[in-house]
Write an enzyme that holds these catalytic residues in place. Structure first.
Site, PDB file in Angstrom:
ATOM      1  N   LYS A  56       0.896  -1.247   0.105  1.00 56.75           N
ATOM      2  CA  LYS A  56       0.136  -0.129  -0.037  1.00 56.75           C
ATOM      3  C   LYS A  56       1.073   1.198   0.129  1.00 56.75           C
ATOM      4  O   LYS A  56       1.803   1.409   0.543  1.00 56.75           O
ATOM      5  CB  LYS A  56      -0.910  -0.086   1.236  1.00 56.75           C
ATOM      6  CG  LYS A  56      -2.062   0.968   1.205  1.00 56.75           C
ATOM      7  CD  LYS A  56      -2.855   1.047   2.481  1.00 56.75           C
ATOM      8  CE  LYS A  56      -3.998   1.906   2.368  1.00 56.75           C
ATOM      9  NZ  LYS A  56      -4.859   1.940   3.676  1.00 56.75           N
TER      10      LYS A  56
ATOM     11  N   SER B  43      -9.811   2.167   2.673  1.00 53.19           N
ATOM     12  CA  SER B  43      -8.693   2.805   1.683  1.00 53.19           C
ATOM     13  C   SER B  43      -8.089   2.113   0.977  1.00 53.19           C
ATOM     14  O   SER B  43      -7.514   2.498  -0.196  1.00 53.19           O
ATOM     15  CB  SER B  43      -7.920   3.846   2.640  1.00 53.19           C
ATOM     16  OG  SER B  43      -7.057   3.130   3.373  1.00 53.19           O
TER      17      SER B  43
ATOM     18  N   SER C  32      -9.974  -0.233   6.847  1.00 53.66           N
ATOM     19  CA  SER C  32      -9.476  -0.086   5.380  1.00 53.66           C
ATOM     20  C   SER C  32      -8.726  -1.298   5.056  1.00 53.66           C
ATOM     21  O   SER C  32      -8.321  -1.183   3.874  1.00 53.66           O
ATOM     22  CB  SER C  32      -8.358   0.981   5.451  1.00 53.66           C
ATOM     23  OG  SER C  32      -9.165   2.468   5.231  1.00 53.66           O
TER      24      SER C  32
END
Lengths: 500, 500, 101
Positions: free
Chosen positions: B80, B155, B179
């Site tokens: 990420k 997210s 997330s």
């Protein structure tokens, strides 16, 4: 704002007002590393070479507390007679400023590590004033800005600024006094004496270099006046940039006279930050703030609470050195000194040296006299500090011993000390090289005595007639003839013997 | 045998036996990214060179007869874009960090490198991890491989989409309010939020420091467990890192996959159902609960009344912390700077740069947080939210005194359509309803696929929660459930995904 | 309870050093209003409960300290590598209006 800086005569200020002071002193700790990262905590250095992701505020970087910094804060709190919080935290003080990499300062807010203490401060005349300590808390220093363009590196009028973050994250302790009231004309002196005492304390604890010239100790002075007979504090100003002990006194005095002039003219004091001008001893207002600051403090989520155990605190209490005022008291008692003698001993910075000289075998009175008088003069002449003089307590003790055993007269002893200071070696070496030993051979002395007596028969008559004090003239002549290398006491004895 | 469809555990076994090379496996995934990522936008940045170099090193090690650096050595991964990678772009999905090359690795990144895990690239995300759909990325939304008109969750939608589209067998996410788990649920993949403090946050660009937690994302429970063990563990660079042994999650996953759940008590959170929950989600959840019961678990209903206040508390705490965490993006030391024309002041340039660099959701949250921390509002907002946190923690404690794990749907609905909720922040926030309590209490939680919703044919996730430091407990339940579900359904859910 | 005005949003933006356009003010004001109204719910529950200390952290750790030992940091070049502008080994920034605090 009045265009002309007006001040009121200091005595007149005190006729109408009582000053109230609040002093905030920032002390940079002398830990090896910064408060929240492993970067070296050193003064100066090439810009941005003592930085890492944490103290540069890079995305993702996290703080970890320096245990030594916490320990120093606790020791400082204990030395200031404070309570040590059993549990406290860091908070974030949020405001934007380019010298602060994260745009928040990691600082303690409503949970300081130490609170509610006091510091006893000795004024010039020996009076002791107790200054209350509100709190001592930990925080981090900011980076340094260099303002380019415009007038002489000042922020105002600069075209741009250059930032160096070597100092960012250096551990700071902020020590805040309780309001200091009722000092009257002594308020400026109390301010200076307090900062002086705090400085001595930090030195004794060994937690900071406390170099005001390098910014490792910085003082902000809050000053307000209240009309005599009232009890409500007036509006205060905060004067920053007070970078020497003398400036602390000057800044407070100036603010008192300035505020009094404003108030007497019917004006009111603006609560503001002011800057001390070293050059002329005045203060000038900072830029007015657009809005009142709202720092939006909240507990720092990247750090965990500090909960010093009682055992740890007591262990640290055990590491406290003898504190300056305790030592003063003890030394005065042990050595039987007057207040004045004690003050001279400590003000000249001679106390340690005298103690070491005494340890090396010298009597207190002699050791004190040498360091506080003759050697202090020598230091002043050479524009250096007493401990910097190139003579050791052991050497001074040796000189004193030689006087005691009659090998040196006081005059000769001073010559020996000069020799040591000039780098000619130990006292015995100097004596040998310069041939300074006292003439103690009675036969040699008797020859000189007889010669002097022969040239002054009238004096001999007087002595024989009972005027013993007339012997001084003969002694003087003998001393002159022996170039001072005779023991005057022995000479006197011989003169009196000869005249019987 | 299609390499990209294999699990990480299978790939690792074949790489370590020399049957497959890590370079070939890594290249196969890079090829897949080249082929399908135009349709998905799962990757922000692909680092083919870095990944292949790391793969080649693993191959060389194995060829030399050295033991693999870790059980996952050679198996590539998507990281990420919120974790720093030295010399490799890290944007956090924000324009403000476009082009920034971090000078340091996050601890998670370092551990992956040391474990011989080739990092394929950085996965897309909502800007600074604020969002539930990955639509808030400044670099365009990521699409759900199950239906490219829908969101992949957020997210961490880049990581979940990459897994579901076989662009990577493993990925790292971060979970502040869901997330990792919510994207896992809506893409039919496994996402784990470890116990807070279990995985280092050093180098994880902070959104909300007291809630953020990095964790493993994978297509199977065992793969997630293997990755969990690689990235977890105490880190002296993170003050909130737990200094105790990592729970043995791999062992727990293996045990779960091969056994039943006799003696395990499972609590169904009664608050997470009813209004606002999609029927297909509730049905899938009900089936999952039946499956657990069939495996021998004792299932009881548990009420956690204060969970109703989790969402509002979260939307105060997270924005408050973010308003402070994101203050550092001020265009002074790094990041986008606009308006520096030599005339504008630093203050003006900061404002202009932050306006240009942040998207609307980030701005909204910064303002909410600024408001909640302001003097006068702090107690009512931030203070109360912190108290709610205490109440939620108490609810969890009461629940775990009766059961071993808690279960709920991971999200109230399946993947919604891109654009459907962008103008309605409150609707968007509801996606995190079930996942937030675990963040507030710092507990462990994960999402495991529970099938497709009957009403829209999209993946649904089962959330399994466990007490802090009992991550292994939820892995055991998850693995047992996964094995039973897949057996009953005739294969893994991911195999039902349509071809891109 | 909140009912946040356009002016308040502008003030918040200023505190947060966020430039906002008039259009954004129009959008943000009602959105923030809805959000704040919704989150204000936290006050309800706490008001009814006795003895609820705040939790700022899920983990109950204390006294996490580092040894006072110097660690290798960044070089000047690395430190300045992301700087929008640099000069003489320092970060170059526009002229600063405010005073140091």
């Amino acid at each position: 704002m009045t265009a002309i800086a007006e001040t009121l005569d200091f005595d007149e200020v005190l006729e109408h007002f009582d000053p109230v002071l609040g002093l905030e002193v920032h002390v940079e700790l002398n830990t090896n590393t910064k408060m929240f990262c492993g970067c070296a905590n050193v003064f100066g250095g090439e810009p941005n070479t003592h930085v890492c992701p944490t103290c540069l505020g890079l995305p993702g970087a996290l703080p970890v507390m320096n245990g030594k910094g916490v320990e120093s804060a606790i020791r400082m709190g204990l030395a200031l007679n404070c309570e040590i919080a059993p549990w406290c935290r860091f908070a974030r003080k949020n405001y934007f400023y380019p010298d602060m990499p994260k745009n928040f300062q990691t600082s303690q807010y409503d949970e300081p590590i130490a609170f509610d203490g006091h510091l006893d401060v000795v004024l010039d005349d020996g009076e002791v004033v107790r200054v209350g300590i509100e709190r001592a808390h930990m925080e981090e220093d900011t980076g340094k800005s260099l303002h380019v363009g415009g007038a002489t590196g000042r922020i105002h009028g600069a075209e741009h600024s250059l930032l160096d973050y070597n100092r960012a994250g250096v551990p700071l302790i902020e020590i805040v006094t309780k309001p200091i009231e009722g000092m009257g004309h002594r308020a400026p002196e109390v301010a200076r004496a307090y900062v002086t005492a705090l400085r001595e304390l930090m030195l004794a604890l060994g937690v900071s270099d406390v170099r005001m010239d390098q910014g490792s100790m910085r003082c902000d002075a809050n000053v307000s006046l209240m009309p005599k007979g009232t009890t409500e504090f007036g509006t205060r100003t905060e004067t920053k940039n007070v970078n020497s002990l003398r400036s602390v006194e000057r800044a407070v005095r100036y603010e008192m006279t300035r505020q009094a002039a404003v108030l007497r003219a019917g004006g009111s004091i603006t609560q503001e930050t002011r800057h001390f001008q070293e050059a002329d001893g005045t203060t000038s207002p900072g830029r007015p703030k657009e809005t009142s600051e709202d720092y939006r403090y909240f507990p720092e989520p990247d750090l965990v609470p500090i909960a010093p155990s009682r055992e740890w605190v007591e262990e640290l209490r055990g590491t406290l050195p003898e504190l300056p005022w305790e030592r003063r008291k003890r030394v005065q008692q042990e050595w039987g000194l007057t207040d004045e003698e004690t003050r001279d001993l400590f003000n000249t910075g001679a106390a340690d040296l005298v103690a070491m000289t005494v340890d090396a075998g010298a009597p207190v009175a002699e050791a004190r006299s040498w360091w506080v008088q003759y050697l202090t003069q020598q230091a002043n002449t050479r524009e250096t500090e007493l401990p910097e003089l190139p003579i050791t307590p052991a050497q001074v003790a040796r000189v004193i011993a030689l006087i005691g055993e009659g090998t040196l007269t006081h005059k000769l002893a001073r010559e020996v000390v000069q020799g040591v200071l000039a780098g000619e070696g130990d006292p015995d070496q100097v004596i040998a090289d310069r041939g300074l030993e006292v003439v103690s051979d009675d036969s040699a002395l008797l020859a000189a005595v007889d010669e002097a007596l022969a040239t002054q028969p009238d004096v001999v008559e007087k002595i024989r007639g009972g005027k013993v004090q007339a012997a001084g003239a003969i002694v003087g002549a003998v001393m002159k003839a022996t170039k001072g290398q005779a023991d005057a006491k022995r000479v006197r004895e011989l003169v009196l013997e000869r005249c019987q | 045998m299609n390499v990209i469809k294999q699990t990480a555990a299978e790939l690792a076994a074949r790489i370590h036996s020399g049957e497959l090379s890590s370079v070939d496996v890594t290249q196969a995934h890079l090829d897949r990214i080249t082929k399908v990522d135009d349709q998905l936008n799962a990757f922000r940045h692909v680092d083919a060179e870095g990944a292949l170099a790391a793969a080649a090193k693993v191959d060389a090690d194995i060829a030399a007869g050295n033991p693999p650096a870790s059980p996952l050595a050679g198996v590539p991964l998507g990281l990420k874009d919120v974790l720093t990678t030295k010399g490799v772009p890290t944007t956090c999905g924000s324009k403000t960090l476009e082009g920034w090359l971090p000078p340091y690795d996050a601890t998670v990144t370092r551990k992956l490198r040391e474990a011989g895990v080739p990092i394929l690239g950085k996965t897309n995300m909502d800007e600074f991890a604020m969002g539930s759909s990955t639509e808030n990325s400044a670099y365009g939304p990521t699409r759900n491989p199950w239906d490219t008109s829908r969101i992949p969750g957020g997210s961490g939608g880049g990581s979940s989409a990459a897994l579901a589209a076989f662009e990577a067998p493993l990925a790292i996410g971060t979970d502040t309010g869901g997330s990792i788990r919510q994207p896992g649920a809506v893409t039919g993949t496994v996402g784990v939020k470890p116990t807070y403090g279990g995985v280092s946050r050093y180098g994880l660009v902070a959104f909300s420091s007291s809630l953020d937690q990095a964790g493993p994302c994978a297509r199977t429970v065992l793969d997630a467990a293997l990755l969990h063990e690689v990235i977890a563990g105490h880190d002296p660079m993170d003050s909130t890192s737990i200094n105790s042994p990592v729970p043995n999650v791999v062992e727990a996953a293996r045990q779960g996959a091969s056994g039943d759940l006799t003696g395990v008590k499972v609590g169904v959170v009664t608050e997470f159902s009813g209004e606002g929950y999609q029927q297909g989600v509730l049905d899938s959840f009900q089936a999952a609960v039946e499956q657990l019961r069939a495996l021998g678990a004792e299932v009881v209903e548990i009420s956690c009344p204060n969970f109703a206040y989790a969402l509002p508390a979260y939307y105060l705490i997270a924005p408050s912390e973010c308003s402070s965490n994101l203050a550092r993006f001020d265009a002074m030391r790094y990041g986008l700077r606009v308006g520096d024309d030599g005339d504008r002041s630093a203050e003006e340039v900061m404002s202009a740069s932050r306006e240009a660099g942040f998207g609307p959701e980030v701005k909204r949250r910064i303002m909410i947080g600024t408001y909640a921390l302001s003097s006068g509002y702090y107690d009512a907002y931030y203070g109360s939210a912190q108290q709610v946190r205490t109440l939620i923690t108490r609810d969890f404690a009461a629940a775990y005194s009766q059961v071993d794990v808690l279960v709920s749907p991971t999200t109230p609905t399946t993947a919604f359509r891109i654009g459907e909720r962008v103008d309605d922040p409150m609707a968007m926030y509801l996606a995190d309803l079930c996942t937030i309590p675990a963040n507030l209490a710092g507990n462990a939680a994960m999402s495991v696929p529970s099938g497709l919703a009957a009403d829209d044919g999209l993946p649904v996730g089962l959330q399994i929660m466990a007490p802090a430091l009992a991550d292994d407990r939820m892995y055991r339940v998850a693995a047992a459930y996964e094995t039973a579900r897949d057996a009953a359904a005739g294969g893994a859910l991911i195999n039902q995904i349509p071809e891109l | 309870m909140p009912n946040i005005s356009r002016d308040e949003v502008a003030h918040l933006a200023k505190l947060a050093r966020l430039g906002v356009t008039d259009e954004e003010l129009d959008t943000f004001a009602p959105q923030l209003d809805v959000i704040l109204e919704s989150v204000a719910k936290v006050g309800e529950v706490v008001g009814t409960e006795q003895d609820v200390p705040p939790t700022s952290h899920a983990v109950e750790l204390t006294n996490v300290f580092r040894e006072d030992e110097v660690r290798q940091g960044l070089t000047q070049e690395q430190a300045l590598s992301g700087a929008p502008a640099a000069e003489e080994g320092r970060f170059r920034v526009p002229r600063i209006l405010g005073e140091e605090q």
